[in-house]
Design a protein around this motif. Structure first.
Motif, PDB file in Angstrom:
ATOM      1  N   GLY A 186      46.326  52.326  65.483  1.00  0.00           N
ATOM      2  CA  GLY A 186      45.091  51.995  66.183  1.00  0.00           C
ATOM      3  C   GLY A 186      43.906  52.785  65.666  1.00  0.00           C
ATOM      4  N   VAL A 187      44.116  54.071  65.398  1.00  0.00           N
ATOM      5  CA  VAL A 187      43.046  54.906  64.845  1.00  0.00           C
ATOM      6  C   VAL A 187      42.654  54.421  63.452  1.00  0.00           C
ATOM      7  CG1 VAL A 187      42.452  57.226  64.067  1.00  0.00           C
ATOM      8  CG2 VAL A 187      43.712  56.922  66.205  1.00  0.00           C
ATOM      9  N   ALA A 188      43.651  54.067  62.653  1.00  0.00           N
ATOM     10  CA  ALA A 188      43.376  53.574  61.295  1.00  0.00           C
ATOM     11  C   ALA A 188      42.564  52.280  61.349  1.00  0.00           C
ATOM     12  CB  ALA A 188      44.688  53.349  60.547  1.00  0.00           C
ATOM     13  N   MET A 189      42.929  51.377  62.275  1.00  0.00           N
ATOM     14  CA  MET A 189      42.184  50.122  62.410  1.00  0.00           C
ATOM     15  C   MET A 189      40.733  50.379  62.802  1.00  0.00           C
ATOM     16  SD  MET A 189      42.812  46.879  64.959  1.00  0.00           S
ATOM     17  CE  MET A 189      41.999  47.735  66.319  1.00  0.00           C
ATOM     18  N   LEU A 190      40.524  51.337  63.708  1.00  0.00           N
ATOM     19  CA  LEU A 190      39.163  51.682  64.128  1.00  0.00           C
ATOM     20  C   LEU A 190      38.344  52.215  62.957  1.00  0.00           C
ATOM     21  CD1 LEU A 190      37.008  52.200  66.303  1.00  0.00           C
ATOM     22  CD2 LEU A 190      38.110  54.414  66.743  1.00  0.00           C
ATOM     23  N   VAL A 191      38.918  53.139  62.192  1.00  0.00           N
ATOM     24  CA  VAL A 191      38.204  53.727  61.055  1.00  0.00           C
ATOM     25  C   VAL A 191      37.902  52.667  60.001  1.00  0.00           C
ATOM     26  CG1 VAL A 191      38.388  55.373  59.154  1.00  0.00           C
ATOM     27  CG2 VAL A 191      39.161  56.020  61.442  1.00  0.00           C
ATOM     28  N   LEU A 192      38.869  51.812  59.708  1.00  0.00           N
ATOM     29  CA  LEU A 192      38.663  50.754  58.725  1.00  0.00           C
ATOM     30  C   LEU A 192      37.570  49.792  59.181  1.00  0.00           C
ATOM     31  CD1 LEU A 192      42.354  49.952  57.717  1.00  0.00           C
ATOM     32  CD2 LEU A 192      40.591  50.930  56.232  1.00  0.00           C
ATOM     33  N   SER A 193      37.562  49.455  60.455  1.00  0.00           N
ATOM     34  CA  SER A 193      36.545  48.539  60.980  1.00  0.00           C
ATOM     35  C   SER A 193      35.149  49.139  60.850  1.00  0.00           C
ATOM     36  CB  SER A 193      36.840  48.207  62.442  1.00  0.00           C
ATOM     37  OG  SER A 193      38.101  47.605  62.587  1.00  0.00           O
ATOM     38  N   LEU A 194      35.021  50.417  61.157  1.00  0.00           N
ATOM     39  CA  LEU A 194      33.728  51.089  61.001  1.00  0.00           C
ATOM     40  C   LEU A 194      33.273  51.066  59.545  1.00  0.00           C
ATOM     41  CD1 LEU A 194      34.369  54.179  63.318  1.00  0.00           C
ATOM     42  CD2 LEU A 194      32.811  52.281  63.797  1.00  0.00           C
ATOM     43  N   ALA A 195      34.211  51.292  58.632  1.00  0.00           N
ATOM     44  CA  ALA A 195      33.877  51.292  57.203  1.00  0.00           C
ATOM     45  C   ALA A 195      33.479  49.900  56.729  1.00  0.00           C
ATOM     46  CB  ALA A 195      35.070  51.810  56.400  1.00  0.00           C
ATOM     47  N   VAL A 196      34.181  48.871  57.208  1.00  0.00           N
ATOM     48  CA  VAL A 196      33.870  47.498  56.812  1.00  0.00           C
ATOM     49  C   VAL A 196      32.450  47.130  57.231  1.00  0.00           C
ATOM     50  CG1 VAL A 196      34.423  45.075  57.244  1.00  0.00           C
ATOM     51  CG2 VAL A 196      36.246  46.686  56.725  1.00  0.00           C
ATOM     52  N   GLY A 197      32.048  47.543  58.434  1.00  0.00           N
ATOM     53  CA  GLY A 197      30.698  47.248  58.891  1.00  0.00           C
ATOM     54  C   GLY A 197      29.639  47.811  57.967  1.00  0.00           C
ATOM     55  N   VAL A 198      29.858  49.037  57.501  1.00  0.00           N
ATOM     56  CA  VAL A 198      28.909  49.655  56.562  1.00  0.00           C
ATOM     57  C   VAL A 198      28.893  48.901  55.243  1.00  0.00           C
ATOM     58  CG1 VAL A 198      28.414  51.739  55.221  1.00  0.00           C
ATOM     59  CG2 VAL A 198      29.162  51.936  57.596  1.00  0.00           C
ATOM     60  N   LEU A 199      30.064  48.632  54.707  1.00  0.00           N
ATOM     61  CA  LEU A 199      30.164  48.058  53.369  1.00  0.00           C
ATOM     62  C   LEU A 199      29.767  46.592  53.307  1.00  0.00           C
ATOM     63  CD1 LEU A 199      33.501  49.777  52.275  1.00  0.00           C
ATOM     64  CD2 LEU A 199      31.189  50.325  51.499  1.00  0.00           C
ATOM     65  N   LEU A 200      29.852  45.882  54.434  1.00  0.00           N
ATOM     66  CA  LEU A 200      29.450  44.476  54.433  1.00  0.00           C
ATOM     67  C   LEU A 200      27.936  44.303  54.437  1.00  0.00           C
ATOM     68  CD1 LEU A 200      31.940  42.634  56.835  1.00  0.00           C
ATOM     69  CD2 LEU A 200      31.797  42.476  54.347  1.00  0.00           C
ATOM     70  N   VAL A 201      27.204  45.241  55.040  1.00  0.00           N
ATOM     71  CA  VAL A 201      25.756  45.086  55.167  1.00  0.00           C
ATOM     72  C   VAL A 201      24.996  45.746  54.023  1.00  0.00           C
ATOM     73  CG1 VAL A 201      23.747  45.598  56.634  1.00  0.00           C
ATOM     74  CG2 VAL A 201      25.901  44.859  57.668  1.00  0.00           C
ATOM     75  N   LEU A 202      25.506  46.836  53.478  1.00  0.00           N
ATOM     76  CA  LEU A 202      24.796  47.530  52.403  1.00  0.00           C
ATOM     77  C   LEU A 202      24.463  46.640  51.208  1.00  0.00           C
ATOM     78  CD1 LEU A 202      26.350  51.126  52.213  1.00  0.00           C
ATOM     79  CD2 LEU A 202      24.076  50.452  53.007  1.00  0.00           C
TER      80      LEU A 202
END
Length: 462
Positions: A186-202
């Motif tokens: 669950g923690v890994a999914m949360l961290v990955l989701s946060l990273a995806v949000g950054v990388l999708l918009v940049l």
């Protein structure tokens, strides 16, 4: 009895939200639509406070106080020119709330040992979409406020890397559905989701921010739907679905307005500096022709038909009130003035409509692209205020241009054109505008607001 009244209040709220969406589709009814939405939300909140699951109101009151203290200044004092940034920030806060609710429900489920597969699916999507929207919205806020570069930020194999991260996050969700007690997953999914949000918009350029803002709105809505399923709240499901699907439809419509596929907006890094082919032309031939405020005012004072074309430069200069005052002066002298609105002008859907309405411009003066384009050939002067890509004739004439095929305002068909521009730079697409080099076009360089004030003073003396 109490539960019946709560559900009835939710039903009335849902009706008000649907009525609000309908009203928001028409500029002259938009204010009423916002009032419907605000009343519907207030009713839904009050009804929820009577829910049997609420055993204490202390933290609810603290949260309400903090929200009011933060929300009132944002709504009251943030200038209309900063609305895109404020909207992006609101998406981040809304998604953060959904994410925290999901984390809290998951934590409670672990402590009680009561997390079924269906419940875990809802919680997982809530956290995944919510976390992605939080960081994505913060990145959009950074780009819109120019804290981050507006140009696309890219690296090799970026799309492959981003999609791989997203796939791993979804895989983590699947694992959690099968075995909800694996906290580290669950923690890994949360961290990955946060990273995806950054990388999708940049990697998305500033020119595509209207689509990004509406898409993030869709993600926030879908996160709310998942929250509704997770905590068994009907109004969250209804409101989230309305928000999510309307945001997605708007995103697709705006992509169409730019003649670009939805996937190209998300993965195309539009606005990055392309490698110029050998022998390719450096830009339009000729030079920009500068004009003084005195000559511009004389031309506009005696014009019978004037179309003002607002763009992002109008917002940056906070020149909407000066533009309205100039239009009033021209009309007092017998001229007819209209404002041409391109669907993706600015940095959020309806950006120009909001700015000009805030300045008191009558709704009937705001003319959509499809209706105003036939009027340009009979227009004496088109006054362009900070617009670039949405009036670039290359979209019609140059098959090799990245914006070829994008519907534009046909400003080049006007009898004469005056462009208010701070300097000689390009728009967010990085393309030179051949209209600026046309013999019928004159460039009035300087701050747009000051230029409009100077034009008004000159027209008074004409």
């Amino acid at each position: 009895m109490t539960e019946t009244l709560i559900q009835l209040a939710y039903l009335v709220s849902a009706f008000l939200f649907i009525s609000a969406l309908r009203a928001l589709g028409k500029p002259d009814q938009a204010r009423r639509g916002m009032q419907f939405a605000a009343f519907g939300m207030a009713l839904a909140i009050v009804a929820t406070l009577f829910h049997a699951r609420i055993v204490s109101y202390e933290w609810i009151l603290v949260g309400a106080a903090v929200g009011a203290l933060a929300g009132y200044p944002l709504g009251r004092w943030v200038p209309m020119t900063a609305m895109p940034e404020r909207i992006a920030l609101s998406h981040a806060f809304g998604a953060l709330a959904a994410t925290l609710v999901g984390i809290g429900e998951y934590s409670n489920g672990l402590s009680t040992g009561e997390i079924g597969s269906g419940h875990m699916v809802a919680l997982g999507f809530e956290v995944l979409l919510g976390a992605l929207t939080v960081t994505g919205s913060l990145m959009a806020f950074g780009k819109l406020s120019e804290v981050l570069p507006g140009r696309p930020i890219t690296f090799p194999l970026q799309n492959v890397f981003n999609l791989t991260l997203l796939a791993v996050a979804v895989l983590a969700l699947v694992v959690l559905v099968i075995e909800p007690t694996l906290l580290w997953v669950g923690v890994a999914m949360l961290v990955l989701s946060l990273a995806v949000g950054v990388l999708l918009v940049l990697p998305i350029g500033g020119a595509d921010m209207p689509v990004v803002v509406s898409l993030l709105n869709s993600y926030a809505g879908l996160a709310a739907v998942a929250t509704g399923f997770a905590i068994d709240n009907n109004i969250l499901i209804i409101v989230g679905a309305l928000d999510g699907f309307s945001g997605f439809i708007l995103s697709v419509a705006m992509s169409k307005a730019m003649n670009r596929s939805f996937s190209n907006v998300l993965f195309g890094a539009f606005g990055a500096q392309p490698a110029q082919a050998a022998g390719a032309a450096a830009g339009p031939a000729g030079e920009m022709s500068a004009i003084s405020a005195e000559d511009t005012a004389l031309r506009m004072a005696y014009a019978e038909r004037v179309i003002i074309v607002p763009g992002y430069g109008l917002a940056v200069a906070q020149a909407q009130h000066a533009a309205k005052e100039l239009a009033d002066m021209i009309e007092k002298r017998g001229g007819d003035v209209r404002f041409a609105i391109h669907p993706v002008a600015g940095r959020m859907p309806g950006h120009m409509n909001v700015l000009l309405a805030e300045a008191g411009v009558s709704y009937d003066k705001l003319v959509d692209m499809e209706d105003v384009n036939p009027k340009f050939p009979e227009t004496d002067v088109s006054l362009v205020i900070g617009a670039n890509d949405v009036i670039n004739p290359a979209a019609r004439t140059n098959p090799g241009s990245p914006i070829y095929g994008m519907p534009i305002l046909n400003v080049s068909d006007s009898k004469s054109v005056v462009v208010l521009k701070r300097g000689r730079g390009t728009g967010f697409s990085g393309l030179e505008n051949e209209l600026f080099f046309d013999e019928k076009t004159s460039m009035l360089f300087g701050d747009a607001k000051q230029s409009l004030i100077d034009l008004g003073l000159e027209i008074k003396n004409a």
